[in-house]
Design an enzyme around this catalytic site. Structure first.
Site, short mmCIF file in Angstrom:
data_model
loop_
_atom_site.label_atom_id
_atom_site.label_comp_id
_atom_site.label_asym_id
_atom_site.label_seq_id
_atom_site.Cartn_x
_atom_site.Cartn_y
_atom_site.Cartn_z
N GLY A 213 23.06 41.59 92.21
CA GLY A 213 22.77 42.40 91.03
C GLY A 213 23.88 43.39 90.71
N ASN B 175 13.12 49.84 88.62
CA ASN B 175 12.97 49.69 90.07
C ASN B 175 12.16 50.80 90.72
OD1 ASN B 175 15.58 50.79 89.11
ND2 ASN B 175 15.77 51.47 91.22
N CYS C 37 18.99 52.47 97.09
CA CYS C 37 20.35 53.00 97.13
C CYS C 37 20.36 54.51 97.14
CB CYS C 37 21.14 52.50 95.92
SG CYS C 37 20.97 50.76 95.68
C1 LIG Z 1 17.11 47.06 89.03
C2 LIG Z 1 18.17 46.73 90.05
N1 LIG Z 1 19.41 46.44 89.62
C3 LIG Z 1 20.38 46.13 90.49
C4 LIG Z 1 20.16 46.13 91.85
C5 LIG Z 1 21.28 45.80 92.78
O1 LIG Z 1 21.19 44.46 93.22
P1 LIG Z 1 21.94 43.95 94.53
O2 LIG Z 1 21.27 44.62 95.69
O3 LIG Z 1 21.73 42.46 94.51
O4 LIG Z 1 23.37 44.31 94.39
C6 LIG Z 1 18.88 46.42 92.32
C7 LIG Z 1 18.59 46.45 93.78
O5 LIG Z 1 18.37 47.50 94.36
C8 LIG Z 1 17.85 46.74 91.40
O6 LIG Z 1 16.62 47.05 91.79
#
Ligand SMILES: Cc1ncc(COP(=O)(O)O)c(C=O)c1O
Length: 388
Positions: free
Chosen positions: A72, A152, A322
């Protein structure tokens, strides 16, 4: 008590057994480079294209519109930077929202240092963007609108249709980050020009994702190299990851009933937790991700709550994975109009198809007691407990 209760599926999920089995041969038996012309390469190339077709079909897209990435974060970075630099001669204005994932927020911040102007749209108290606000924000310099499909932290699912209509009318490229909603909410190629998805939120492996790039979208190349992925994203493809990703999509689409049960358990959890005095639900009741619960408990530090829950065998989080290590208040919750205290007392519990009723019952049994105990050791908390 169930042994260990995992309620942090918004951060990452357990790999499905079918997914793990599907991936296995691609480590020690089928390991050829998919660009190679020998039989080992042809074998993995076929697996790559089969996976691409499965994911394309899941979005009603064409197979060459799916470009595999490392996840992502990469897809979001590519979508924003790729559109920004490819369309610079047209304009330098980008619109996004105040409730984006950090990988969008920080990419926008960086683009701001490169001469781009960023507008962050407000959301209402449940996290929804008003399409009229988007329309108002568009100028002749606007090249891109990026919006998170399902949030999220609070699970708000945006209605993409009216937003995309406005973008199309104004010749603005629209991107949506669908990492949380993919396979859990309605989503297809008609919803945006660019769609970010990943595998580890849907019981697939970590480190793999894709960007749907609608034919004709002016997106610059961000990762240069040997010309993989239709010359759009170079790098030897992560075949075992991609095979696992496609298998997780197949499993999800074959078991849509799991979403109904997840929603039932989520509602039971929300209703039970709202019985705790001085609690509030963050995000909407309707148009909410079936896996997401986010509740604020006044006079409580979310971090302490997580520690006590962990001791009781329950894995939870305060915000996005994160940012959950930082003690800064969540930018998403503040954007809903919550004050710092409400934001710091927030708890995110995210379910999966593996979540059981027994687990939810156990959480509802222990959590109110933990909240009471935490409030009892805080002078402000005592006041509240005595009131109720
Ligand atoms: C809405 C959203 N976008 C992007 C990401 C990032 O994805 P990735 O962990 O595959 O880099 C996440 C994951 O935490 C997410 O929840």
């Amino acid at each position: 008590m169930p042994k260990e209760i995992y309620l942090d599926n918004g951060a990452s999920t357990k790999v499905d057994p079918e997914v793990f089995e599907a991936m296995k041969p691609y480590f020690t038996e089928k390991y050829g480079n998919a660009s190679a012309l020998h039989s080992f390469g042809l074998e993995t190339k076929e697996a790559l294209e089969t996976a691409r077709k499965i994911i394309a079909d899941s979005l009603q897209a064409q197979h060459e519109e799916i470009i595999f990435t490392s996840g992502g974060t990469e897809s979001n970075n590519w979508a924003l930077k790729g559109v920004a630099f490819a369309n610079r001669s047209k304009g330098n204005h980008i619109i996004t929202t105040k409730i984006e994932h950090d990988c969008i927020v920080n990419t926008c911040k960086w683009l701001g240092t490169q001469g781009f102007e960023i507008t962050y749209l407000d959301v209402d108290s449940e996290g929804f963007v008003n399409p009229a606000e988007l329309e108002k924000a568009i100028t002749e310099k606007t090249i891109l609108f990026s919006i998170i499909h399902a949030n999220n932290e609070i699970g708000t699912i945006q209605n993409l249709k009216p937003l995309y209509e406005i973008c199309q009318k104004n010749d603005v490229i629209m991107h949506t980050d669908a990492c949380q909603s993919y396979t859990k909410a309605e989503l297809s190629a008609v919803d945006a020009d660019l769609i970010t998805i990943n595998a580890h939120k849907i019981h697939g492996p970590k480190g793999v994702g894709a960007l749907f790039v609608k034919k004709g979208t002016n997106l610059g190349i961000w990762q240069h190299g040997g010309g993989h992925e239709f010359r759009q994203r170079s790098g030897t493809e992560n075949i075992h990851g991609i095979v696992g990703f496609a298998e997780s999509v197949k499993v999800a689409f074959n078991n849509k009933e799991a979403l109904t049960e997840m929603k039932r358990l989520r509602d039971k959890l929300i209703d039970g937790l709202l019985k705790v005095p001085e609690s509030r639900l963050n995000g909407p009741r309707e148009n909410r991700l079936c896996s997401n619960t986010n509740i604020s408990f006044m006079r409580i530090e979310g971090e302490s709550l997580i520690g006590y829950l962990n001791e009781a065998g329950i894995a939870a989080s305060t915000g996005s994975a994160c940012s959950s290590k930082s003690l800064e208040a969540s930018h998403v919750l503040l954007s809903l109009g919550l004050n710092h205290e409400q934001s710091h007392g927030s708890l995110r519990l995210t379910l999966s198809k593996y979540t059981t009723e027994e687990e939810i019952d156990y959480v509802l049994e222990v959590l109110p007691t933990i909240v009471k105990r935490l409030r009892a050791i805080s002078p402000l908390g005592k006041v509240i407990e005595n009131v109720h």
